[in-house]
Design a protein around this motif. Sequence first.
Motif, PDB file in Angstrom:
ATOM      1  N   LYS A   1       0.815  -1.201   0.106  1.00  0.00           N
ATOM      2  CA  LYS A   1      -0.233   0.021  -0.173  1.00  0.00           C
ATOM      3  C   LYS A   1       0.873   1.324  -0.098  1.00  0.00           C
ATOM      4  O   LYS A   1       2.061   1.047   0.308  1.00  0.00           O
ATOM      5  N   ASP A   2       0.446   2.416  -0.459  1.00  0.00           N
ATOM      6  CA  ASP A   2       0.954   3.726  -0.497  1.00  0.00           C
ATOM      7  C   ASP A   2       2.311   3.383  -1.098  1.00  0.00           C
ATOM      8  O   ASP A   2       3.260   3.917  -0.961  1.00  0.00           O
ATOM      9  N   THR A   3       1.889   3.206  -2.481  1.00  0.00           N
ATOM     10  CA  THR A   3       3.280   2.799  -3.309  1.00  0.00           C
ATOM     11  C   THR A   3       3.446   3.893  -4.257  1.00  0.00           C
ATOM     12  O   THR A   3       4.092   3.833  -5.226  1.00  0.00           O
ATOM     13  N   GLN A   4       2.699   4.855  -4.172  1.00  0.00           N
ATOM     14  CA  GLN A   4       2.669   6.127  -5.391  1.00  0.00           C
ATOM     15  C   GLN A   4       3.295   7.169  -5.220  1.00  0.00           C
ATOM     16  O   GLN A   4       2.967   8.257  -5.745  1.00  0.00           O
ATOM     17  N   LEU A   5       4.173   7.047  -4.336  1.00  0.00           N
ATOM     18  CA  LEU A   5       4.873   8.550  -3.787  1.00  0.00           C
ATOM     19  C   LEU A   5       6.095   9.040  -4.656  1.00  0.00           C
ATOM     20  O   LEU A   5       6.650  10.148  -4.496  1.00  0.00           O
ATOM     21  N   PHE A   6       6.604   7.966  -5.324  1.00  0.00           N
ATOM     22  CA  PHE A   6       7.845   8.374  -6.020  1.00  0.00           C
ATOM     23  C   PHE A   6       8.233   7.174  -7.151  1.00  0.00           C
ATOM     24  O   PHE A   6       7.379   6.310  -7.284  1.00  0.00           O
ATOM     25  N   VAL A   7       8.746   7.882  -8.331  1.00  0.00           N
ATOM     26  CA  VAL A   7       8.960   6.924  -9.559  1.00  0.00           C
ATOM     27  C   VAL A   7      10.394   6.537  -9.893  1.00  0.00           C
ATOM     28  O   VAL A   7      10.625   5.871 -10.852  1.00  0.00           O
ATOM     29  N   GLY A   8      11.377   6.760  -8.837  1.00  0.00           N
ATOM     30  CA  GLY A   8      12.614   6.404  -8.969  1.00  0.00           C
ATOM     31  C   GLY A   8      13.409   6.681  -7.696  1.00  0.00           C
ATOM     32  O   GLY A   8      12.873   7.473  -6.715  1.00  0.00           O
ATOM     33  N   ALA A   9      14.480   6.004  -7.401  1.00  0.00           N
ATOM     34  CA  ALA A   9      15.143   5.731  -6.300  1.00  0.00           C
ATOM     35  C   ALA A   9      16.746   5.925  -6.288  1.00  0.00           C
ATOM     36  O   ALA A   9      17.062   5.240  -7.118  1.00  0.00           O
ATOM     37  N   ILE A  10      17.317   6.513  -5.547  1.00  0.00           N
ATOM     38  CA  ILE A  10      18.547   6.680  -5.520  1.00  0.00           C
ATOM     39  C   ILE A  10      19.314   6.421  -4.055  1.00  0.00           C
ATOM     40  O   ILE A  10      19.524   7.330  -3.187  1.00  0.00           O
ATOM     41  N   PRO A  11      19.568   5.056  -3.741  1.00  0.00           N
ATOM     42  CA  PRO A  11      20.084   4.816  -2.265  1.00  0.00           C
ATOM     43  C   PRO A  11      21.913   5.239  -2.407  1.00  0.00           C
ATOM     44  O   PRO A  11      22.507   4.105  -2.976  1.00  0.00           O
ATOM     45  N   GLU A  12      22.135   5.995  -1.965  1.00  0.00           N
ATOM     46  CA  GLU A  12      23.810   6.420  -2.212  1.00  0.00           C
ATOM     47  C   GLU A  12      24.330   5.976  -0.727  1.00  0.00           C
ATOM     48  O   GLU A  12      24.173   6.628   0.384  1.00  0.00           O
ATOM     49  N   SER A  13      25.156   4.886  -0.923  1.00  0.00           N
ATOM     50  CA  SER A  13      25.924   3.985   0.310  1.00  0.00           C
ATOM     51  C   SER A  13      24.662   3.690   1.215  1.00  0.00           C
ATOM     52  O   SER A  13      24.580   4.126   2.396  1.00  0.00           O
ATOM     53  N   PRO A  14      23.883   2.933   1.029  1.00  0.00           N
ATOM     54  CA  PRO A  14      22.762   2.505   1.858  1.00  0.00           C
ATOM     55  C   PRO A  14      23.085   1.888   3.069  1.00  0.00           C
ATOM     56  O   PRO A  14      23.848   0.928   3.131  1.00  0.00           O
ATOM     57  N   PHE A  15      22.635   2.349   4.083  1.00  0.00           N
ATOM     58  CA  PHE A  15      23.107   2.034   5.400  1.00  0.00           C
ATOM     59  C   PHE A  15      21.955   1.052   6.067  1.00  0.00           C
ATOM     60  O   PHE A  15      20.692   1.344   6.091  1.00  0.00           O
ATOM     61  N   TRP A  16      22.554  -0.257   6.372  1.00  0.00           N
ATOM     62  CA  TRP A  16      21.756  -1.356   7.067  1.00  0.00           C
ATOM     63  C   TRP A  16      22.319  -1.765   8.104  1.00  0.00           C
ATOM     64  O   TRP A  16      23.266  -2.760   8.172  1.00  0.00           O
ATOM     65  N   PRO A  17      21.972  -1.012   9.268  1.00  0.00           N
ATOM     66  CA  PRO A  17      22.499  -1.625  10.668  1.00  0.00           C
ATOM     67  C   PRO A  17      21.579  -2.673  11.014  1.00  0.00           C
ATOM     68  O   PRO A  17      20.668  -2.930  10.461  1.00  0.00           O
ATOM     69  N   THR A  18      21.661  -3.033  12.444  1.00  0.00           N
ATOM     70  CA  THR A  18      20.808  -4.000  12.976  1.00  0.00           C
ATOM     71  C   THR A  18      19.576  -3.401  12.964  1.00  0.00           C
ATOM     72  O   THR A  18      19.113  -2.386  13.176  1.00  0.00           O
TER      73      THR A  18
END
Length: 538
Positions: free
Chosen positions: A228-245
């Motif tokens: 749901k709520d999937t229409q907020l953007f049409v492209g994505a740029i994760p620059e060095s995506p941070f995945w901590p715990t």
Amino acid sequence: MVSSKKLLLELACLLPIAHGAAIDQRSSPIVDLGYAKYRGVRLDAGVDQFLGMRFAQAPLGNLRFRAPQDPTPEKSVQDASKFGPICVAVGQTADANNAEDCLFVNVFKPSSATLNSNLPVWVYIQGGGYAQNSNSNYNGTEVIKQSGDGLVFVNFNYRVGALGFLASEHVRKDGDLNAGLLDQRKLLHWVQKNIKKFGGNPKHVVIQGASAGAGSVTHHLTAYAAKKDTQLFVGAIPESPFWPTLRAVADMEFQYHQLLANANCSSLNCLRDLDTQALLDAAPNAPFIGAASDNPLPLWYWLPVIDGDLITDHLYNHFERGNFIRVPVLVGDDTNEGTYFAFNATNPSQVSTFLKNNYPYLQDSQLKSIIRAYPLEPPLPKHAAYFPSAEAAYGESTFTCPGNTVAASVARFFNPRRVWNYHYNVLDPDNVANGLGVPHTFETSAVFGPGYSDSAAASYYTTNAAIVPVTMHYFLSFVTKLNPNTAKYHSAPNWDPWGQGTGQRIRLQTNNTAMEPVPFDQIARCNLWNSLQSYTQM
């Protein structure tokens, strides 16, 4: 995320307008947002800036630890000529520039843009480890001019630390979990409702983030398991995506009880009644349960949690099962992602302790496997012998391998020709001399233009000046065309997509930008981290 950047950004917040441009005093554009009218500033460069506009109510008093609410209507015209305070961070003193009342948005638009311009919109989400707003108040003037007045640029603040990420069943019952991410969702909805008034197209919004901002981008890609709520953007740029715990609420309940004890409180309402500084003082970083020791402390302590709604699973699981919004993605990292963060280890045991303190569920046998994967490496200046091993392990586990996972998953579940990966390898003499290599998010000054984001390295004006238009126009092309090649810099090579299989990426390097495969040894190390994700909880 480093102290020098933090100081520079705090100083920048004292400026009355965005740095790098002059005011045209003859014109003060006004925008009517319905709940308030804001008077901005028209710059000689042909850009209008509207700074420090409220996109939500001040999250104070009973609104502390709750989802953001609509702004309170204002009858008089509001000043939008200067930045609002950024969200006060862990370890900071609350003041006029760093405050709990901080939910402000900045919009930069071409002066010529009208309601009917329908320009692409670039929304930037700052980083800071979910502990601070460390990339605040960037100036969108240069990217607008370099795009040929072809976009609208937006950046904003969101709550961090305990104010943004306090987790407990008590918060779930009488508040909202992941309030900092809900602030970001509120802003994205604000853009949908209001950006046309600045000349933007709400149907062409691209979200970019750096570090924790990039991690946030991946949370928005997987929000509500993409149901749901999937229409907020049409492209994505994760620059060095941070995945901590990324833990369940029950795993972080200890933080809530420790905060109560530190504040001499017995309830959530008591925490709401504290003044801002008293709450901050009661919420320092502390060891995770199961850590090897209290030295070093975990790098990041107040973090998003799996709440069963906005965040329903670990990020690895979401991407590898295809539970994300199908949009074009541009994602990448830097050669030495871990040098800003790693413990200056002198031996393998200290590397293990550093990793265990950040990922306390790692077992001894798993730590031994990690140490074997990151043996003694060539030394880096001004650092101990095993610092290169510690930085490589942390950098790949937390930034590089998550980015590669995003790229591979988008290629697999969406389209292998609509995801592009980069490896930023621009050597700066000062960084090299200080043993930092090519550090985390070093490309930022090239993306926005030297002097329009953080204080730029001197080499961006001299020996590395040539990489700036190449990098910037790849990003501009993706934002405006959803493809980095369509409007790339005239001398830049074609950037091939990730494709099938193990993937390929572009190496962004001064006078040596070219395609390259993802190295096989890095693929092997990322496979190791992937196999450990139920213990690292990424």
